[in-house]
Design a protein around this motif. Structure first.
Motif, PDB file in Angstrom:
ATOM      1  N   ALA A 234      -5.570  16.633  54.786  1.00 15.14           N
ATOM      2  CA  ALA A 234      -5.871  15.208  54.963  1.00 15.14           C
ATOM      3  C   ALA A 234      -6.412  14.631  53.669  1.00 15.14           C
ATOM      4  CB  ALA A 234      -6.895  15.034  56.088  1.00 15.14           C
ATOM      5  N   GLY A 235      -6.289  13.329  53.538  1.00 15.41           N
ATOM      6  CA  GLY A 235      -6.792  12.651  52.345  1.00 15.41           C
ATOM      7  C   GLY A 235      -6.118  11.308  52.204  1.00 15.41           C
ATOM      8  N   LYS A 241      -1.453  15.935  48.749  1.00 16.23           N
ATOM      9  CA  LYS A 241      -1.347  16.729  49.982  1.00 16.23           C
ATOM     10  C   LYS A 241       0.010  17.417  50.084  1.00 16.23           C
ATOM     11  CE  LYS A 241      -2.125  13.032  52.425  1.00 16.23           C
ATOM     12  NZ  LYS A 241      -2.352  12.094  51.301  1.00 16.23           N
ATOM     13  N   ILE A 305      -5.179  16.062  63.289  1.00 14.05           N
ATOM     14  CA  ILE A 305      -6.555  16.444  62.957  1.00 14.05           C
ATOM     15  C   ILE A 305      -7.285  16.930  64.200  1.00 14.05           C
ATOM     16  CG2 ILE A 305      -8.806  15.515  62.227  1.00 14.05           C
ATOM     17  CD1 ILE A 305      -7.280  13.883  60.135  1.00 14.05           C
ATOM     18  N   VAL A 311      -9.768  21.486  58.579  1.00 10.84           N
ATOM     19  CA  VAL A 311      -9.171  20.394  57.812  1.00 10.84           C
ATOM     20  C   VAL A 311      -9.397  20.672  56.326  1.00 10.84           C
ATOM     21  CG1 VAL A 311      -9.262  17.927  57.301  1.00 10.84           C
ATOM     22  CG2 VAL A 311      -9.589  18.722  59.656  1.00 10.84           C
ATOM     23  N   TRP A 313      -9.613  18.753  53.126  1.00 10.24           N
ATOM     24  CA  TRP A 313      -9.715  17.354  52.708  1.00 10.24           C
ATOM     25  C   TRP A 313      -9.513  17.291  51.205  1.00 10.24           C
ATOM     26  CZ3 TRP A 313     -14.935  14.236  52.622  1.00 10.24           C
ATOM     27  CH2 TRP A 313     -14.680  12.920  52.200  1.00 10.24           C
ATOM     28  N   ASP A 325     -11.426   6.857  50.452  1.00 12.71           N
ATOM     29  CA  ASP A 325     -11.989   8.189  50.696  1.00 12.71           C
ATOM     30  C   ASP A 325     -13.024   8.133  51.814  1.00 12.71           C
ATOM     31  OD1 ASP A 325     -10.654   9.754  48.608  1.00 12.71           O
ATOM     32  OD2 ASP A 325     -11.771   8.485  47.205  1.00 12.71           O
ATOM     33  N   VAL A 328     -11.415   8.176  55.116  1.00 15.37           N
ATOM     34  CA  VAL A 328     -10.936   9.519  55.479  1.00 15.37           C
ATOM     35  C   VAL A 328     -12.102  10.334  56.023  1.00 15.37           C
ATOM     36  CG1 VAL A 328      -9.921  11.675  54.644  1.00 15.37           C
ATOM     37  CG2 VAL A 328      -9.134   9.492  53.714  1.00 15.37           C
ATOM     38  N   PHE A 329     -13.235  10.208  55.330  1.00 14.22           N
ATOM     39  CA  PHE A 329     -14.426  10.950  55.742  1.00 14.22           C
ATOM     40  C   PHE A 329     -14.785  10.627  57.205  1.00 14.22           C
ATOM     41  CE2 PHE A 329     -19.122  11.176  56.091  1.00 14.22           C
ATOM     42  CZ  PHE A 329     -19.253  12.553  55.928  1.00 14.22           C
ATOM     43  N   ILE A 332     -12.304  12.309  59.693  1.00 10.76           N
ATOM     44  CA  ILE A 332     -12.370  13.748  59.952  1.00 10.76           C
ATOM     45  C   ILE A 332     -13.767  14.214  60.343  1.00 10.76           C
ATOM     46  CG2 ILE A 332     -10.450  14.288  58.402  1.00 10.76           C
ATOM     47  CD1 ILE A 332     -12.390  15.041  56.282  1.00 10.76           C
ATOM     48  N   THR A 337     -14.408  21.373  57.903  1.00 10.37           N
ATOM     49  CA  THR A 337     -13.700  20.838  56.745  1.00 10.37           C
ATOM     50  C   THR A 337     -13.978  21.637  55.472  1.00 10.37           C
ATOM     51  OG1 THR A 337     -13.882  18.626  57.686  1.00 10.37           O
ATOM     52  CG2 THR A 337     -13.380  18.741  55.361  1.00 10.37           C
ATOM     53  N   LEU A 339     -13.309  21.233  51.262  1.00  6.52           N
ATOM     54  CA  LEU A 339     -12.965  20.163  50.322  1.00  6.52           C
ATOM     55  C   LEU A 339     -12.238  20.648  49.083  1.00  6.52           C
ATOM     56  CD1 LEU A 339     -15.303  18.328  51.746  1.00  6.52           C
ATOM     57  CD2 LEU A 339     -15.157  17.223  49.534  1.00  6.52           C
TER      58      LEU A 339
END
Ligand SMILES: Nc1nc2c(ncn2[C@@H]2O[C@H](COP(=O)(O)OP(=O)(O)OP(=O)(O)O)[C@@H](O)[C@H]2O)c(=O)[nH]1
Ligand SMILES: [Mg+2]
Length: 470
Positions: A234-235, A241, A305, A311, A313, A325, A328-329, A332, A337, A339
């Motif tokens: 995800a992002g 991605k 998700i 996930v 990210w 961003d 997205v945070f 999710i 997660t 990163l």
């Protein structure tokens, strides 16, 4: 158990996948197996009597028309040294829908009936050749999609669960016998020797309850072996991605372009990480606004998700962090997660510390800066993923631990609960008969793992999961 008490008819099924192939196998099991083979098979050398556990070359003949149907290798195996412990016949023919279908019909008209899914294995169980946990291992073996899963199913098939459960059961029986010896003298345990009750408590707890709880706990981790892991990338748009998906699976699976909003749908593939199958989903970049197609894509991202075990990210180091961003945070939030700060080959606009501060992440949060376009970074990422997701002693092949499935775990938990009742009664010097009752219930729960006295509904559920012909 008497195999001739229940289903005493002769069953048959095609044991290989339907379709064109080198060889197809038709399997027959039951008391009429040899008789049927003699009706439909003509060995090349007529004078040779059919011998058990040998391959015979010849022809399948339609007993009605006398037509030669196919050139085959046939074997007859006299029970009980067979899969089901009954007489078993296997006919290896050419494989094609027409041939196999004709063969099956000939055998059916010669006295067999079509097997239900899993019926061969069900007979192996009913005849006592395998216990229920081993029957479940057969399904697991057939379905296994990774080496680690296969290895585990193999251990289980050899009786990994069975031997442990049997030893607990034996132990429980002998403790129960000791306890009942006290009860013969008195109703309450307070008249028994304290040292003797203490010994029972110790044994019950350390050699039965603790290992039962331990095996039950392995269930969650074992799910990973059985089903693999689902990883969702995800992002915001354009962070890399799809490039990462391609890098992980080792081929150009998804389209990569310099334009944000390239991926509009969820793209799925899989790779193997330390013997475990990892399903990976590349998703449409998340950003507020966008056209209607992008909005649909984002809805699909949201669904993916929600199915993710983990996930990944992605953030783009070459551009400052922004409200995309942030959204997205929010998207999710609450998911496990990891990163990735991607595009580390370009001048960086921020660092791991900035990310931690902006999103108030703890120090323990794994953050990896890399470039998904560099093969060496991908290798490092793989090993980091392995450490974060899989590195528990359990998942190393050498550990040899057995892992229960859901049904077995539920039986283990029941057994543990009864044992805990028994222990607290022992502690409070409760009624001996109650304690003995709880121990008996714990033993029953263990026995249901093995399938001692199973009910038909349970057997239907387990064997109904099999394919026909197994
Ligand atoms: N320099 C550099 N460019 C990268 C890196 N990773 C990806 N890119 C480039 O970034 C652009 C976007 O990559 P994609 O993989 O399509 O990004 P995405 O996140 O799938 O984008 P959307 O599908 O639009 O959401 C492409 O031009 C890639 O070549 C990297 O590590 N370094
Ligand atoms: Mg993409």
């Amino acid at each position: 158990m008497d195999i001739f008490s229940a289903d005493n008819d002769t069953i048959c099924a095609i044991a290989t996948p339907i379709g064109e192939g080198g060889i197809g196998i038709l399997r027959i099991s039951g008391p009429g197996a040899l008789d049927i083979l003699q009706k439909v098979f003509r060995p090349q050398r007529d004078s040779v009597a059919l011998q058990s556990h040998r391959l015979h070359y010849g022809w399948i003949i339609d007993p009605v028309s006398g037509d030669r149907v196919d050139e085959v290798l046939a074997s007859w195996m006299r029970g009980p040294q067979t899969y089901t412990r009954e007489d078993v016949v296997e006919i290896n023919s050419h494989s094609g829908f027409g041939v196999m279908d004709r063969l099956l019909r000939i055998v059916l008209t010669s006295g067999a009936r079509l097997a239900e899914p899993g019926e061969f294995t069900r007979r192996a169980f009913l005849s006592g050749r395998i216990d229920l946990s081993q029957a479940e291992a057969v399904i697991e073996l057939i379905r296994s999609r990774s080496e680690e899963n296969l290895r585990h199913a193999g251990r289980q098939l050899q009786g990994g669960v069975r031997s442990l459960v049997e030893s607990w059961r034996e132990n429980l029986l002998s403790l129960q016998a000791q306890l009942e010896a006290f009860i013969d003298f008195s109703d309450d345990l307070d008249e028994a020797e304290p040292a003797e009750t203490e010994a029972i408590v110790q044994d019950l707890s350390s050699s039965i309850l603790v290992p039962i709880r331990e095996m039950s706990r392995r269930y969650d981790e074992g799910r990973v072996l059985r089903e693999g892991l689902t990883l969702v990338l995800a992002g915001k748009p354009n962070v890399g991605k799809s490039s990462l998906l391609n890098g992980l699976v080792g081929r150009e699976r998804a389209i990569v372009t310099p334009h944000p909003g390239t991926t509009r749908d969820v793209i799925e593939d899989a790779f193997i990480l330390s013997g475990v199958r990892v399903r990976v989903m590349d998703t449409a970049g998340l950003r507020p606004g966008g056209d209607s197609i992008e909005a649909l894509g984002m809805e699909k991202t949201r669904q993916s998700i929600s199915q993710a075990d983990v996930v990944l990210w992605l953030l783009d180091l070459s551009r400052p962090l922004d409200d995309e961003d942030d959204s997205v945070f929010e998207f999710i939030a609450g998911r496990r997660t990891l990163l990735i700060l991607n595009k580390a080959d370009l001048p960086a606009c921020f660092g791991a510390e900035d990310v931690k501060q902006r999103y108030q992440l703890g120090d323990a949060a794994p953050i990896w800066a890399l470039s998904v376009l560099r093969p060496s970074d991908l290798l490092t990422l793989r090993s980091q993923l392995k450490t974060s997701l899989l590195d528990r002693p359990l998942l190393t092949s050498a550990s040899g631990e057995v892992i229960p499935n859901l049904r077995q775990k539920q039986c283990l938990d029941q057994a543990a609960e009864h044992l805990e009742h028994a222990l607290s009664l022992l502690h409070d010097q409760g009624l001996g008969e109650l304690i003995s009752y709880e121990m008996g219930q714990a033993r029953k729960a263990l026995e249901s793992i093995l399938g001692v006295e199973p009910d038909d509904a349970l057997l239907d559920r387990i064997f109904g999961d099999f394919c026909i012909g197994k």
